[in-house]
Design a protein around this motif. Structure first.
Motif, PDB file in Angstrom:
ATOM      1  N   THR A  17      20.255  42.084  49.004  1.00  0.00           N
ATOM      2  CA  THR A  17      20.626  42.849  48.176  1.00  0.00           C
ATOM      3  C   THR A  17      22.103  42.982  47.680  1.00  0.00           C
ATOM      4  O   THR A  17      22.817  42.789  46.550  1.00  0.00           O
ATOM      5  N   VAL A  18      22.764  43.114  48.793  1.00  0.00           N
ATOM      6  CA  VAL A  18      24.440  43.089  48.704  1.00  0.00           C
ATOM      7  C   VAL A  18      24.860  41.620  48.367  1.00  0.00           C
ATOM      8  O   VAL A  18      25.906  41.636  47.494  1.00  0.00           O
ATOM      9  N   LEU A  19      24.072  40.515  48.862  1.00  0.00           N
ATOM     10  CA  LEU A  19      24.375  39.193  48.293  1.00  0.00           C
ATOM     11  C   LEU A  19      24.295  39.019  46.923  1.00  0.00           C
ATOM     12  O   LEU A  19      25.145  38.411  46.215  1.00  0.00           O
ATOM     13  N   ILE A  20      23.251  39.454  46.316  1.00  0.00           N
ATOM     14  CA  ILE A  20      23.125  39.403  45.131  1.00  0.00           C
ATOM     15  C   ILE A  20      24.094  40.043  44.323  1.00  0.00           C
ATOM     16  O   ILE A  20      24.774  39.504  43.132  1.00  0.00           O
ATOM     17  N   VAL A  21      24.534  41.367  44.725  1.00  0.00           N
ATOM     18  CA  VAL A  21      25.565  41.824  43.915  1.00  0.00           C
ATOM     19  C   VAL A  21      26.825  41.327  44.039  1.00  0.00           C
ATOM     20  O   VAL A  21      27.563  41.002  43.088  1.00  0.00           O
ATOM     21  N   VAL A  22      27.180  40.699  45.188  1.00  0.00           N
ATOM     22  CA  VAL A  22      28.502  40.094  45.347  1.00  0.00           C
ATOM     23  C   VAL A  22      28.661  38.811  44.521  1.00  0.00           C
ATOM     24  O   VAL A  22      29.681  38.498  43.969  1.00  0.00           O
ATOM     25  N   ILE A  23      27.248  38.011  44.171  1.00  0.00           N
ATOM     26  CA  ILE A  23      27.549  36.995  43.530  1.00  0.00           C
ATOM     27  C   ILE A  23      27.330  37.324  42.094  1.00  0.00           C
ATOM     28  O   ILE A  23      28.000  36.878  41.165  1.00  0.00           O
ATOM     29  N   ALA A  24      26.405  38.126  41.790  1.00  0.00           N
ATOM     30  CA  ALA A  24      25.909  38.458  40.225  1.00  0.00           C
ATOM     31  C   ALA A  24      27.087  39.506  39.595  1.00  0.00           C
ATOM     32  O   ALA A  24      27.351  39.130  38.437  1.00  0.00           O
ATOM     33  N   LEU A  25      27.818  40.230  40.308  1.00  0.00           N
ATOM     34  CA  LEU A  25      28.907  41.086  39.523  1.00  0.00           C
ATOM     35  C   LEU A  25      30.009  40.141  39.059  1.00  0.00           C
ATOM     36  O   LEU A  25      30.353  40.514  38.044  1.00  0.00           O
ATOM     37  N   PRO A  26      30.531  39.236  40.044  1.00  0.00           N
ATOM     38  CA  PRO A  26      31.779  38.572  39.319  1.00  0.00           C
ATOM     39  C   PRO A  26      31.194  37.592  38.301  1.00  0.00           C
ATOM     40  O   PRO A  26      32.011  37.385  37.368  1.00  0.00           O
ATOM     41  N   LEU A  27      30.113  36.877  38.545  1.00  0.00           N
ATOM     42  CA  LEU A  27      29.498  36.275  37.402  1.00  0.00           C
ATOM     43  C   LEU A  27      29.513  36.790  36.207  1.00  0.00           C
ATOM     44  O   LEU A  27      29.574  36.438  35.116  1.00  0.00           O
ATOM     45  N   ALA A  28      28.775  38.130  36.257  1.00  0.00           N
ATOM     46  CA  ALA A  28      28.521  38.997  35.053  1.00  0.00           C
ATOM     47  C   ALA A  28      29.844  39.491  34.391  1.00  0.00           C
ATOM     48  O   ALA A  28      30.131  39.496  33.077  1.00  0.00           O
ATOM     49  N   ILE A  29      30.940  39.739  35.310  1.00  0.00           N
ATOM     50  CA  ILE A  29      32.116  40.069  34.567  1.00  0.00           C
ATOM     51  C   ILE A  29      32.906  38.763  34.038  1.00  0.00           C
ATOM     52  O   ILE A  29      33.468  38.966  32.884  1.00  0.00           O
ATOM     53  N   LEU A  30      32.713  37.752  34.384  1.00  0.00           N
ATOM     54  CA  LEU A  30      33.064  36.361  34.016  1.00  0.00           C
ATOM     55  C   LEU A  30      32.426  36.271  32.533  1.00  0.00           C
ATOM     56  O   LEU A  30      33.185  35.818  31.495  1.00  0.00           O
ATOM     57  N   VAL A  31      31.125  36.153  32.508  1.00  0.00           N
ATOM     58  CA  VAL A  31      30.382  35.919  31.358  1.00  0.00           C
ATOM     59  C   VAL A  31      30.855  37.078  30.388  1.00  0.00           C
ATOM     60  O   VAL A  31      31.052  36.786  29.060  1.00  0.00           O
ATOM     61  N   GLY A  32      30.809  38.293  30.828  1.00  0.00           N
ATOM     62  CA  GLY A  32      31.273  39.373  29.911  1.00  0.00           C
ATOM     63  C   GLY A  32      32.663  38.943  29.013  1.00  0.00           C
ATOM     64  O   GLY A  32      32.801  39.331  28.036  1.00  0.00           O
ATOM     65  N   PHE A  33      33.501  38.889  29.896  1.00  0.00           N
ATOM     66  CA  PHE A  33      35.160  38.571  29.584  1.00  0.00           C
ATOM     67  C   PHE A  33      35.006  37.499  28.462  1.00  0.00           C
ATOM     68  O   PHE A  33      35.722  37.506  27.595  1.00  0.00           O
ATOM     69  N   PRO A 142      36.547  52.210  33.669  1.00  0.00           N
ATOM     70  CA  PRO A 142      35.357  53.211  33.997  1.00  0.00           C
ATOM     71  C   PRO A 142      34.267  52.712  33.458  1.00  0.00           C
ATOM     72  O   PRO A 142      33.052  52.839  34.278  1.00  0.00           O
ATOM     73  N   ALA A 143      33.915  52.134  32.279  1.00  0.00           N
ATOM     74  CA  ALA A 143      32.812  51.712  31.791  1.00  0.00           C
ATOM     75  C   ALA A 143      32.293  50.273  32.639  1.00  0.00           C
ATOM     76  O   ALA A 143      31.033  50.060  32.918  1.00  0.00           O
ATOM     77  N   LEU A 144      33.229  49.462  33.172  1.00  0.00           N
ATOM     78  CA  LEU A 144      32.839  48.505  34.073  1.00  0.00           C
ATOM     79  C   LEU A 144      32.276  49.237  35.512  1.00  0.00           C
ATOM     80  O   LEU A 144      31.376  48.417  36.035  1.00  0.00           O
ATOM     81  N   GLY A 145      32.932  50.253  35.871  1.00  0.00           N
ATOM     82  CA  GLY A 145      32.097  50.732  37.004  1.00  0.00           C
ATOM     83  C   GLY A 145      30.798  51.275  36.747  1.00  0.00           C
ATOM     84  O   GLY A 145      29.958  50.902  37.709  1.00  0.00           O
ATOM     85  N   ASN A 146      30.758  51.754  35.662  1.00  0.00           N
ATOM     86  CA  ASN A 146      29.196  52.320  35.367  1.00  0.00           C
ATOM     87  C   ASN A 146      28.184  51.051  35.334  1.00  0.00           C
ATOM     88  O   ASN A 146      27.193  51.045  35.778  1.00  0.00           O
ATOM     89  N   LEU A 147      28.782  49.960  34.712  1.00  0.00           N
ATOM     90  CA  LEU A 147      27.976  48.831  34.837  1.00  0.00           C
ATOM     91  C   LEU A 147      27.698  48.151  36.031  1.00  0.00           C
ATOM     92  O   LEU A 147      26.653  47.477  36.238  1.00  0.00           O
ATOM     93  N   SER A 148      28.754  48.116  36.911  1.00  0.00           N
ATOM     94  CA  SER A 148      28.539  47.580  38.279  1.00  0.00           C
ATOM     95  C   SER A 148      27.581  48.335  38.906  1.00  0.00           C
ATOM     96  O   SER A 148      26.634  47.618  39.593  1.00  0.00           O
ATOM     97  N   ILE A 149      27.336  49.476  38.583  1.00  0.00           N
ATOM     98  CA  ILE A 149      26.252  50.376  39.482  1.00  0.00           C
ATOM     99  C   ILE A 149      24.912  50.027  38.630  1.00  0.00           C
ATOM    100  O   ILE A 149      23.784  49.867  39.380  1.00  0.00           O
ATOM    101  N   GLU A 150      24.852  49.898  37.248  1.00  0.00           N
ATOM    102  CA  GLU A 150      23.555  49.218  36.736  1.00  0.00           C
ATOM    103  C   GLU A 150      23.124  48.099  37.243  1.00  0.00           C
ATOM    104  O   GLU A 150      21.954  47.955  37.567  1.00  0.00           O
ATOM    105  N   LEU A 151      24.354  47.192  37.697  1.00  0.00           N
ATOM    106  CA  LEU A 151      23.618  45.932  37.888  1.00  0.00           C
ATOM    107  C   LEU A 151      23.300  46.071  39.519  1.00  0.00           C
ATOM    108  O   LEU A 151      22.149  45.279  39.747  1.00  0.00           O
ATOM    109  N   LEU A 152      23.729  46.921  40.426  1.00  0.00           N
ATOM    110  CA  LEU A 152      23.291  47.139  41.743  1.00  0.00           C
ATOM    111  C   LEU A 152      21.937  47.742  41.369  1.00  0.00           C
ATOM    112  O   LEU A 152      20.778  47.132  42.202  1.00  0.00           O
TER     113      LEU A 152
END
Length: 221
Positions: A17-33, A142-152
């Motif tokens: 689970t942690v590995l998925i977050v570590v990979i998916a979160l930066p990728l989601a941020i990159l795609v989102g930006f 703040p919104a990115l923090g909420n979305l990080s938790i949603e991703l988790l």
């Protein structure tokens, strides 16, 4: 079985689970930006492409997106492992929401900052990099923090395509031992702790970047 006896298996799932977050979160941020900046673009084709991506992934179920990527793409000649399909689906889904956060934060930068950057003869990219993004990032944290938790929380869905994450391990143990309450109670606690860690990291970033912005003289702009 006691919880202590089950813990090693749960911890192996937690590692996934942690590995998925570590990979998916930066990728989601990159795609989102990228998509958020593209929506802010003056190029019509780029803007329309970003809008289609954002509206599609926000307007459809992440579970169906996950199933589509894992079960349907192979028929189109693209096969992904269950782990990679899970990471891709979650990243693209959360990235669409991040894109709207990015766009909103950029639009919230005072018009005076735009005018000042234009007066200094900055190119569009220079305005974005040196003036708009540094201010927008603080506002979007703040919104990115909420979305990080949603991703988790969304990572639990990968258990449905046989990725041995925390939820998958917990379900297997529950089916084996029938100790549903204690197992899933433990899992709830683990997810809660992980969410608090993510929230703490975002708060620290918010404080740090906010101080840097003030030192840079942009806070009052």
């Amino acid at each position: 079985m006691t919880i202590l006896e089950m813990l090693p298996l749960l911890m192996s799932g937690l590692g996934t689970t942690v590995l998925i977050v570590v990979i998916a979160l930066p990728l989601a941020i990159l795609v989102g930006f990228l998509a958020g900046i593209a929506r802010y673009s003056g190029n019509r084709l780029v803007k329309i492409t970003a809008v289609v991506y954002i509206e599609f992934f926000r307007g459809t179920s992440v579970l169906i997106q996950l199933y589509w990527i894992y079960f349907v793409l192979p028929f189109l000649g693209l096969s992904l492992s269950a782990f990679n399909a899970g990471v891709l689906a979650i990243s693209l889904n959360i990235g669409a929401y991040i894109a709207e956060v990015v766009r909103g934060a950029l639009l919230a930068v005072p018009q005076g900052q735009h005018d000042a950057a234009i007066a200094l003869n900055f190119t569009r990219w220079q305005r974005m990099r040196h003036v708009l993004l540094p201010q927008a990032v603080v506002n979007m944290l703040p919104a990115l923090g909420n979305l990080s938790i949603e991703l988790l929380k969304a990572t639990s869905l990968v258990s449905l395509i046989t990725v041995a994450d925390l939820t998958y391990r917990a379900k297997g143990l529950a089916d084996l031992t029938l100790q549903v309450g204690s197992i899933f109670g433990c899992v709830l606690l683990i997810y809660f702790v992980l969410a608090q860690v993510l929230a703490w990291v975002v708060r620290r970033l918010e404080v740090r970047l906010g101080r840097g912005l003030k030192r840079g003289g942009l806070a009052d702009g």
